[in-house]
Design a protein around this motif. Structure first.
Motif, PDB file in Angstrom:
ATOM      1  N   SER A  20       3.071  -9.706   6.202  1.00 44.66           N
ATOM      2  CA  SER A  20       1.763  -9.542   6.756  1.00 44.66           C
ATOM      3  C   SER A  20       0.817  -9.774   5.721  1.00 44.66           C
ATOM      4  O   SER A  20      -0.127 -10.605   5.907  1.00 44.66           O
ATOM      5  N   TYR A  21       0.813  -9.439   4.402  1.00 49.96           N
ATOM      6  CA  TYR A  21       0.130  -9.468   3.453  1.00 49.96           C
ATOM      7  C   TYR A  21       0.037 -10.903   3.024  1.00 49.96           C
ATOM      8  O   TYR A  21      -0.845 -11.461   2.639  1.00 49.96           O
ATOM      9  N   ALA A  23       1.017 -13.660   4.864  1.00 54.97           N
ATOM     10  CA  ALA A  23       0.165 -14.653   5.768  1.00 54.97           C
ATOM     11  C   ALA A  23      -1.207 -14.489   5.495  1.00 54.97           C
ATOM     12  O   ALA A  23      -2.073 -15.419   5.733  1.00 54.97           O
ATOM     13  N   PHE A  24      -1.833 -13.012   5.505  1.00 55.32           N
ATOM     14  CA  PHE A  24      -3.124 -12.971   5.341  1.00 55.32           C
ATOM     15  C   PHE A  24      -3.861 -13.727   4.018  1.00 55.32           C
ATOM     16  O   PHE A  24      -4.810 -14.212   4.387  1.00 55.32           O
ATOM     17  N   ALA A  27      -3.644 -17.312   4.711  1.00 58.31           N
ATOM     18  CA  ALA A  27      -4.608 -17.723   5.696  1.00 58.31           C
ATOM     19  C   ALA A  27      -6.081 -17.848   5.070  1.00 58.31           C
ATOM     20  O   ALA A  27      -6.826 -18.991   5.237  1.00 58.31           O
ATOM     21  N   ILE A  28      -6.232 -16.817   4.223  1.00 59.78           N
ATOM     22  CA  ILE A  28      -7.443 -16.850   3.370  1.00 59.78           C
ATOM     23  C   ILE A  28      -7.567 -18.206   2.570  1.00 59.78           C
ATOM     24  O   ILE A  28      -8.663 -18.806   2.335  1.00 59.78           O
ATOM     25  N   GLU A  31      -8.313 -21.348   4.518  1.00 58.49           N
ATOM     26  CA  GLU A  31      -9.674 -21.192   5.105  1.00 58.49           C
ATOM     27  C   GLU A  31     -10.554 -21.675   4.099  1.00 58.49           C
ATOM     28  O   GLU A  31     -11.484 -22.518   4.288  1.00 58.49           O
ATOM     29  N   ILE A  32     -10.567 -21.029   2.865  1.00 61.88           N
ATOM     30  CA  ILE A  32     -11.475 -21.498   1.575  1.00 61.88           C
ATOM     31  C   ILE A  32     -11.230 -22.785   1.165  1.00 61.88           C
ATOM     32  O   ILE A  32     -12.217 -23.722   1.141  1.00 61.88           O
ATOM     33  N   LEU A  35     -12.982 -25.107   4.210  1.00 56.89           N
ATOM     34  CA  LEU A  35     -14.246 -24.986   3.921  1.00 56.89           C
ATOM     35  C   LEU A  35     -14.779 -25.652   2.879  1.00 56.89           C
ATOM     36  O   LEU A  35     -15.778 -26.419   2.979  1.00 56.89           O
TER      37      LEU A  35
ATOM     38  N   ILE B  54       0.729  -2.087   6.601  1.00 59.75           N
ATOM     39  CA  ILE B  54       0.357  -3.121   7.235  1.00 59.75           C
ATOM     40  C   ILE B  54      -1.257  -2.997   7.759  1.00 59.75           C
ATOM     41  O   ILE B  54      -1.858  -3.749   8.055  1.00 59.75           O
ATOM     42  N   ILE B  57      -4.625  -4.194   6.554  1.00 58.04           N
ATOM     43  CA  ILE B  57      -5.179  -5.387   6.677  1.00 58.04           C
ATOM     44  C   ILE B  57      -5.114  -5.735   8.259  1.00 58.04           C
ATOM     45  O   ILE B  57      -6.030  -6.448   8.876  1.00 58.04           O
ATOM     46  N   LEU B 100      -9.522 -17.049  12.983  1.00 63.08           N
ATOM     47  CA  LEU B 100      -8.669 -16.881  12.027  1.00 63.08           C
ATOM     48  C   LEU B 100      -8.295 -15.374  12.085  1.00 63.08           C
ATOM     49  O   LEU B 100      -7.234 -14.955  11.896  1.00 63.08           O
ATOM     50  N   LEU B 104      -4.801 -13.591  12.810  1.00 68.22           N
ATOM     51  CA  LEU B 104      -4.281 -12.490  11.636  1.00 68.22           C
ATOM     52  C   LEU B 104      -3.965 -10.730  12.290  1.00 68.22           C
ATOM     53  O   LEU B 104      -2.885 -10.432  11.836  1.00 68.22           O
ATOM     54  N   TRP B 107      -0.783 -11.472  14.308  1.00 72.73           N
ATOM     55  CA  TRP B 107       0.431 -11.604  13.479  1.00 72.73           C
ATOM     56  C   TRP B 107       0.821 -10.380  12.896  1.00 72.73           C
ATOM     57  O   TRP B 107       1.887 -10.146  12.602  1.00 72.73           O
ATOM     58  N   THR B 108      -0.331  -9.742  12.074  1.00 75.67           N
ATOM     59  CA  THR B 108       0.012  -8.443  11.596  1.00 75.67           C
ATOM     60  C   THR B 108       0.633  -7.301  12.344  1.00 75.67           C
ATOM     61  O   THR B 108       1.556  -6.602  12.019  1.00 75.67           O
ATOM     62  N   LEU B 111       4.233  -7.899  13.221  1.00 75.70           N
ATOM     63  CA  LEU B 111       5.149  -7.632  12.225  1.00 75.70           C
ATOM     64  C   LEU B 111       5.094  -5.952  11.973  1.00 75.70           C
ATOM     65  O   LEU B 111       6.042  -5.460  11.697  1.00 75.70           O
ATOM     66  N   TYR B 213     -16.359 -10.632   3.353  1.00 77.96           N
ATOM     67  CA  TYR B 213     -15.679 -11.903   3.116  1.00 77.96           C
ATOM     68  C   TYR B 213     -16.118 -12.939   4.336  1.00 77.96           C
ATOM     69  O   TYR B 213     -16.472 -14.103   4.131  1.00 77.96           O
ATOM     70  N   MET B 217     -18.082 -16.360   4.070  1.00 77.26           N
ATOM     71  CA  MET B 217     -17.584 -17.623   4.396  1.00 77.26           C
ATOM     72  C   MET B 217     -18.520 -18.130   5.405  1.00 77.26           C
ATOM     73  O   MET B 217     -18.730 -19.333   5.491  1.00 77.26           O
ATOM     74  N   ARG B 221     -20.347 -21.757   5.510  1.00 81.30           N
ATOM     75  CA  ARG B 221     -20.198 -22.748   6.345  1.00 81.30           C
ATOM     76  C   ARG B 221     -21.385 -23.104   7.036  1.00 81.30           C
ATOM     77  O   ARG B 221     -21.613 -24.063   7.584  1.00 81.30           O
TER      78      ARG B 221
END
Lengths: 51, 243
Positions: A20-21, A23-24, A27-28, A31-32, A35, B54, B57, B100, B104, B107-108, B111, B213, B217, B221
């Motif tokens: 989980s952590y 993938a997080f 993903a970040i 994305e960065i 962008l 978990i 997040i 996104l 997530l 996804w989380t 899991l 965050y 972003m 953007r």
């Protein structure tokens, strides 16, 4: 001093927790990066139009 | 203060440029504090074991992923009623981060569900409506990119998001309205380890970090979106030359 091996094993659930952590974080990062690329493309476009 | 002034890309562009680093720093600081509390200080949950971590997040991704869609709907209303140019740009800037975070969240959650419920996926009301939210984000992006005429694309996108934003309260209340496998708010589970202050604070700080965050972003953007859309405007030429 903490036991790092124990920390990473997460009571035998490391796969799920770090899956989980991880993938997080990934993903970040993606994305960065995407962008950043978009910002650069947009700057280039604006710069070309200004000339 | 004339709020309309900030609804103009010309004024918002430099403002967003000044603001985003602050939100990015704030996100970083809050995340470090939240992760420290969540992973090192907070005790293990006596029912779920370590896998509950978990949630630090999963909850932020879900909450902010849903909230962004509501914010988009708000901008959609502004875009359709006041016809402010910036509103549609903000929608375009918010969508990718919202999509996104919602992915997530799934996804989380998946899991977390495997060791806790014994399955990666169930078609319960909350999870299914969250999957629908992902499709709505993707649908908005696909729709607005498919329509050549930008003004029409913005209008269609705004309409889609406003109408479908009803899905967000459905996700939120789904655990009350239907008998779902997904639990209600973990924070309110009395007697659960979530009741510990370190846990609550960890969850709160991580949610705020995720929020900051998303704002950072979005601000970066929206500047790119403004450059893309206004690249041949006179004011943009000035901004571009001065750099």
């Amino acid at each position: 001093m903490m036991n790092w091996a124990e920390f990473f094993s997460m009571g035998g659930r490391g796969f799920y927790v770090w899956g989980s952590y991880g993938a997080f974080a990934l993903a970040i990062a993606v994305e960065i990066m995407m962008l950043r690329a978009r910002s650069r493309r947009a700057s280039k476009l604006a710069k070309e139009s200004s000339q | 203060v004339n709020l309309y002034k900030f609804a103009s890309p010309v004024t918002f562009y430099p403002l967003a440029g000044k603001m985003w680093p602050w939100f990015a720093v704030l996100a970083g600081v809050l995340a470090v504090a939240g992760l420290y509390l969540g992973l090192f200080v907070a005790p293990v949950d006596f029912q779920q074991g370590e896998v509950y971590r978990i949630l630090y997040i999963h909850v932020p991704a879900s909450v902010v992923g849903m909230f962004i869609y509501l914010v988009m709907a708000g901008y959609g209303v502004l875009a359709l009623t006041l016809n402010t140019r910036l509103s549609a740009m903000m929608m375009e800037a918010l969508a990718p981060t919202g999509a996104l975070l919602t992915v997530l969240a799934l996804w989380t959650g998946s899991l977390w569900g495997r060791p806790t419920w014994g399955t990666y996926w169930v078609w319960d009301a909350r999870i299914t409506s969250t999957l629908l939210l992902v499709f709505l984000y993707v649908g908005y992006l696909a729709l607005t990119h498919a329509i050549e005429d930008k003004r029409r694309a913005d209008k269609a996108g705004a309409l889609l998001v406003i109408v479908s934003s009803i899905n967000v309260p459905i996700i939120y209340f789904s655990v009350k309205w239907w008998n779902t496998l997904h639990q209600g708010s973990s924070v309110s589970l009395a007697g659960n380890a979530i009741a510990s202050p370190a846990m609550r604070w960890g969850l709160l700080l991580m949610t705020l970090a995720c929020w900051m965050y998303a704002i950072a972003m979005t601000l970066v953007r929206v500047r790119a979106v403004i450059r893309e859309r206004e690249h041949d405007a006179a004011w943009m030429a000035e901004v571009s030359r001065s750099k």
